[in-house]
Design a protein around this motif. Structure first.
Motif: not given
Length: 776
Positions: A159-165, A205-208, A541-545, A571-574
């Motif tokens: 699944k996508g929506n990954v935060v990369v640091l 907090g981003e990245g579902a 988690r939260v995925q903001r547009p 936003p999407e919450f997971t």
């Protein structure tokens, strides 16, 4: 143990001697490395007789590394300091002169290994993975639970929506296009990769789906070292990079430079039946294309130790990217069985981008080593421009078109972060932090049609778009950790005030939104013995547009499959939960777990089709996504000949939305396997296979994808150099197929990479390093 014992620690003593007379080796450098991740824990220089003493050694397991000019590097594994011990006498440690040939050197600190922390898995990057990886994209494909989609974006558990640091900072500080960033970042700069499927409140907090933190190597020891890497491949896939680090006294300097050229060919087919009109119409597309590009990446960093407790680090990163994309797509339209409205569309596009990032970090340590204050700051600015030219040819005069699209983007961002870590007791720690991130994007998309009568391009206001976007994120977090001999706990809460402003300049529409979100996390561990533990993790988690998802610009590069943004996204919450077990030893181990991810108001791509058979794709909030199943990673050594590691999962995937009339549910499986084989004459072979099974998507299913790579390498020049030969996508199986089925249309699509990548790589490492004590 008491706090006083923790501060004093134990003592290691020994003597460095030379065979065969056991004469002392004067002034040898003795570095003490942590067994779990090979980081420098302490170090001293032996006296003129070869005798050394390392004090303040906390209980644990270590690796001793002895270096001295004219002698072979010596590693001593399994050096243990017991909790109740005061002194460990290692006796005589024999080193060999450089001229002598070692029959066997086992470098314990160089292997890739997995450490399971309370709320993340830390994968140390060893020589095996580096030998067949040119950049971070190559590394990520081999990391447990991580895969890449067809565009090179990371996925966790499919699944996508990954935060990369990168070193704890958002990757978009290095540029706007994540796949390009990962392809341009040299693999040999990476120390380890942390994967968090249920991140603590400390992290974004981003990245579902989770967070990936790419940790780069730091200049922790004295001396100079570096490396060079040159890779030559087919289809103009070439890469060159170099890095150097130097540290003397209180000052350390590191620099790196890399550049690559890339080329990839593809083919595409699409068949879509449209049921809206009385007569079923069919669209058939087939075509080929190429994606070519080149980029450069450079970084310079300076570290200054003000004193034993305070240090400063400043850095500059600069990236430059150039791409050229071409496609030729034939469109056939059928009304029933009658062919009509056929045309061929040729697209030639080019784009250029650049990004510069400035960073300044400060760290202060207090009397207790774990008591510290960190401040991080980054400022990034960049821009990109592009041109696309479309030539549409047909026997029907109204379908003959000549169009062009001119694009321009400018972006800026500022990141400020403060963390304070307070060890309340030897077994409990409180960490608090404040973070601020602001960014802005100005996008201009100008579309023109050629007037054949005047032979001039005319501006099309219906498609052109000027769009401005800015956001500001203000975050505070707190985590509390408690450890005993058997139990570990980390609980946290993250509060974020998110402000978003959108200005659709083209239509005079401007509005803003604000979201206040709470992201709790909880992690529990129960130690079973020295190498195994149980853990239970949960995080919200939260995925903001993202800006691209919001931009209402209509992309008509494929006029039968139009794309647009949706400025009304929410936003999407997971909710992520995981119950796992891990047991990692030197010879191997595994980490099985049960997991569950649940998203309401999920953000996903939705495709609708009108009566003319033209589809519109955009992101929307559709309903719920649920996945749950079993996953494990594993590694195992079979003597000194074979080592394998990999991961696998079996899971249920559901996408349901009553409003959008979506109900897709499927069982699936996926996994990857790395194998490394030691051959005679210092040769080493490797093989990698990955399979991502079919899964449910918003309006249908995506078929499984299989990829296989292999390589062989040989160490040269007393293991200072490596030459390797690698083949990626051996069977040309990187093909992505999907089926969409709704009440109004049915579609089958196919995208296939048509060239396997073959490259020959030479890498050389140079320099001499030595331990410098506790790094500030």
């Amino acid at each position: 143990m008491s706090k006083n014992f923790r501060a004093d620690g134990g003592k290691l003593v020994g003597k460095i001697v030379e065979s065969p007379a056991n004469a002392g080796v004067s002034f040898a450098t003795v570095a003490l490395l942590a067994s779990k991740d090979s980081t420098l824990a302490n170090g001293v220089v032996a006296d003129e007789n070869g005798v050394f003493t390392i004090t303040n050694v906390p209980p644990g397991s270590y690796i001793l590394k002895i270096t001295n000019l004219g002698y072979q590097t010596k590693f001593v594994a399994n050096v243990k300091m017991a909790a109740e011990g005061n002194m460990v006498d290692l006796g005589n440690i024999t080193v060999l002169a450089e001229a002598q040939k070692l029959n066997e050197v086992v470098v314990k600190g160089e292997k890739s290994m997995i450490v399971d922390d309370i709320d993340k898995k830390m994968i140390t990057i060893g020589k095996d993975l580096l030998a067949n990886s040119n950049n971070v994209s190559d590394l990520l494909e081999k990391v447990p639970a991580v895969s890449l989609d067809e565009n090179g974006n990371p996925q966790v558990r499919g699944k996508g929506n990954v935060v990369v640091l990168i070193d704890g900072k958002p990757s978009n500080l290095y540029g706007a296009d994540l796949p390009t960033i990962l392809q341009s970042f040299p693999a040999n700069l990476i120390e380890r990769i942390d994967v968090m499927t249920t991140p603590s409140a400390k992290y974004e907090g981003e990245g579902a789906s989770g967070v990936i933190d790419i940790i780069t190597k730091k200049n922790k020891i004295h001396g100079m070292n570096g490396g060079m890497r040159l890779s030559l491949g087919n289809k103009n896939n070439n890469n060159a990079s170099g890095n150097i680090s130097y540290r003397a006294g209180k000052v350390g300097v590191n620099a790196s430079l890399s550049g690559n050229t890339r080329g990839m060919g593809w083919e595409r087919n699409l068949t879509r039946e449209n049921f809206i009109s009385e007569t079923v119409s069919t669209l058939k597309q087939s075509g080929t294309g190429t994606n070519k590009g080149k980029n450069a990446f450079g970084r310079v960093g300076v570290n200054y130790d003000i004193n034993d407790k305070n240090s400063l680090e400043a850095g500059i990163n600069y990236s430059l990217d150039n791409n050229r994309n071409n496609s030729n797509i034939f469109n056939e339209n059928l009304a029933g069985s009658v062919s009509s409205g056929n045309f061929n569309r040729i697209n030639n596009s080019k784009g250029n981008g650049n990004n510069v990032n400035f960073s300044l970090d400060y760290r202060k340590k207090f009397a207790d080593k774990d008591h510290q204050f960190n401040f991080q700051s980054s400022y990034s600015l960049g821009g990109s421009d592009g041109e696309s030219y479309f030539l549409q040819d047909s026997k029907i005069d109204s379908l003959i078109k000549n169009q062009q699209n001119l694009r321009n983007n400018n972006r800026r961002s500022l990141f400020l972060n403060t963390d304070y870590t307070w060890p309340i007791t030897p077994k409990s720690t409180l960490e608090v932090g404040l973070r601020t991130r602001t960014s802005s994007n100005d996008n201009t998309n100008s579309f023109y049609n050629l007037n054949r009568e005047t032979s001039s391009y005319e501006f099309d206001p219906n498609i052109s778009n000027v769009f401005s976007y800015s956001d500001a994120t203000y975050t505070g977090f707190m985590t509390f950790s408690q450890k005993t001999d058997l139990w570990g706990m980390r609980a946290g809460l993250r509060v974020t005030d998110y402000n978003q402003n959108i200005d659709q300049v083209s239509i005079g529409r401007e509005f803003g939104v604000q979201f206040l979100t709470l992201v709790p996390s909880l992690a529990l561990t129960r130690k079973l013995n020295e190498t195994s533990q149980l853990k239970l993790n949960y995080s919200r988690r939260v995925q903001r547009p993202e800006a691209d998802w919001l931009n209402p610009y209509t992309d008509v590069s494929d006029p039968r499959n139009v794309k647009s943004g949706n400025p009304n996204l929410r936003p999407e919450f997971t909710h992520n939960a995981e119950l796992g077990y891990s047991n990692y030893e030197e010879s191997g181990g595994f980490g099985p777990s049960l997991f569950m991810n649940y998203s309401n108001n999920a953000i996903t791509q939705i495709r609708t089709v009108d009566e003319a058979g033209v589809s519109l794709t955009r992101y929307d909030n559709v309903g719920r996504e649920l996945s749950y199943g079993f996953e494990t990673d594993f590694s195992q050594k079979f003597g000194d000949v074979l080592k394998i590691n990999g991961s696998g999962r079996f899971f249920r995937n559901e996408v349901v939305s009553a409003l959008a009339q979506i109900d897709n549910r499927t069982w699936s499986y996926s996994g990857n396997l790395n194998a490394f084989v030691t051959l005679p004459a210092d040769f080493r072979a490797s093989a990698y296979v990955n399979y991502e099974g079919p899964r449910a998507i918003a309006q249908g299913t995506r078929q499984g994808v299989f990829i296989a790579n292999m390589g062989i390498r040989k160490d040269l020049l007393e293991k200072k150099a490596t030459i390797s030969f690698n083949v990626q996508d051996i069977f040309l199986s990187r093909a992505y197929k999907s089926q969409l089925n709704t009440a109004t249309y049915s579609q089958d699509s196919y995208w296939h990479q048509t060239n396997r990548l073959v490259n020959l790589t030479f890498q050389y490492r140079f320099g001499k390093i030595s331990g410098g004590g506790d790094d500030a």
